[in-house]
Design a protein around this motif. Structure first.
Motif, PDB file in Angstrom:
ATOM      1  N   GLN A 190      -4.700  -6.112  -1.348  1.00  0.00           N
ATOM      2  CA  GLN A 190      -4.215  -5.762  -0.009  1.00  0.00           C
ATOM      3  C   GLN A 190      -3.177  -4.641  -0.056  1.00  0.00           C
ATOM      4  O   GLN A 190      -3.127  -3.810   0.847  1.00  0.00           O
ATOM      5  N   ASP A 191      -2.383  -4.571  -1.123  1.00  0.00           N
ATOM      6  CA  ASP A 191      -1.456  -3.451  -1.273  1.00  0.00           C
ATOM      7  C   ASP A 191      -2.221  -2.143  -1.445  1.00  0.00           C
ATOM      8  O   ASP A 191      -1.895  -1.128  -0.819  1.00  0.00           O
ATOM      9  N   ILE A 206       2.341  -7.089   0.202  1.00  0.00           N
ATOM     10  CA  ILE A 206       1.721  -7.475   1.473  1.00  0.00           C
ATOM     11  C   ILE A 206       1.038  -8.828   1.282  1.00  0.00           C
ATOM     12  O   ILE A 206       0.330  -9.038   0.300  1.00  0.00           O
ATOM     13  N   GLN A 232       4.755   0.603  -9.146  1.00  0.00           N
ATOM     14  CA  GLN A 232       4.847  -0.725  -8.541  1.00  0.00           C
ATOM     15  C   GLN A 232       3.548  -1.487  -8.765  1.00  0.00           C
ATOM     16  O   GLN A 232       2.469  -0.892  -8.753  1.00  0.00           O
ATOM     17  N   THR A 291      -2.949  -8.257  -9.997  1.00  0.00           N
ATOM     18  CA  THR A 291      -2.135  -7.065  -9.762  1.00  0.00           C
ATOM     19  C   THR A 291      -2.306  -6.088 -10.911  1.00  0.00           C
ATOM     20  O   THR A 291      -2.628  -6.469 -12.032  1.00  0.00           O
ATOM     21  N   LEU A 317       5.604  -2.707  -0.856  1.00  0.00           N
ATOM     22  CA  LEU A 317       4.394  -3.472  -1.104  1.00  0.00           C
ATOM     23  C   LEU A 317       4.709  -4.961  -1.153  1.00  0.00           C
ATOM     24  O   LEU A 317       5.770  -5.373  -0.733  1.00  0.00           O
ATOM     25  N   MET A 358       0.407  -3.619  -7.641  1.00  0.00           N
ATOM     26  CA  MET A 358      -0.363  -3.669  -6.399  1.00  0.00           C
ATOM     27  C   MET A 358      -1.415  -4.758  -6.483  1.00  0.00           C
ATOM     28  O   MET A 358      -2.057  -4.920  -7.510  1.00  0.00           O
TER      29      MET A 358
END
Length: 171
Positions: free
Chosen positions: A146-147, A15, A141, A133, A13, A143
């Motif tokens: 976009q992830d 991104i 993770q 996030t 990820l 995110m």
């Protein structure tokens, strides 16, 4: 060809925000690809299960079932949650939905409407929301939007590939 097991997949990820428009286009195209793939399968074969797995129609229904999770996870990001909502890893909604008793057209229309709503929500998000996030509960993770949407697009493709395989083996 051996397919990957979804729950064993890992994702790289992080991104970049500039990739969001490309990912949104991929998501916007999934209803068309799902319709094309599903309707190429003979109607009698769409509800046939192979080796205890889902039928073509159940895979399509599963994609519609999960749209609410993706929207809830967008809410989590917008609200500043530390952790994204977990998925039901047993897929009880799909197993219990009896998608094989529904019409293919009904499932495809439901997915299209839900996906269009998801895309519209993403397009209406402000930059601050897109930079937040939250940690994915299974992957551990963080995110971004976009992830998350890349994850959704990969999930879409996973099920489209499963449908393609069923079309080769269920007849």
């Amino acid at each position: 060809m051996r397919r990957r097991i979804w729950f064993e997949r890992e994702f790289e990820l992080g991104i970049p925000p500039e990739a969001l428009a490309d990912i949104v286009e991929r998501l916007r195209g999934t209803p068309g690809r799902l319709t094309e793939r599903t309707m190429r399968c003979e109607e009698a074969r769409r509800t046939r299960r192979v080796e205890g797995g889902w039928s073509v129609q159940e895979h399509a229904g599963h994609l519609a079932d999960l749209e609410s999770l993706w929207e809830e996870r967008l809410d989590d990001l917008r609200e500043g949650a530390d952790m994204l909502r977990p998925a039901d890893l047993e897929n009880r909604a799909t197993w219990g939905a009896d998608h094989n008793a529904r019409t293919t057209d009904e499932i495809l229309a439901e997915f299209r409407i839900r996906r269009e709503r998801l895309v519209a929500r993403v397009e209406a998000m402000g930059e601050a929301d897109r930079l937040r996030t939250a940690r994915h509960p299974r992957l551990g993770q963080p995110m971004t939007v976009q992830d998350l949407l890349f994850f959704v697009a990969e999930h879409d493709d996973h099920h489209l590939a499963a449908i393609t395989e069923l079309m080769k083996t269920s007849g």
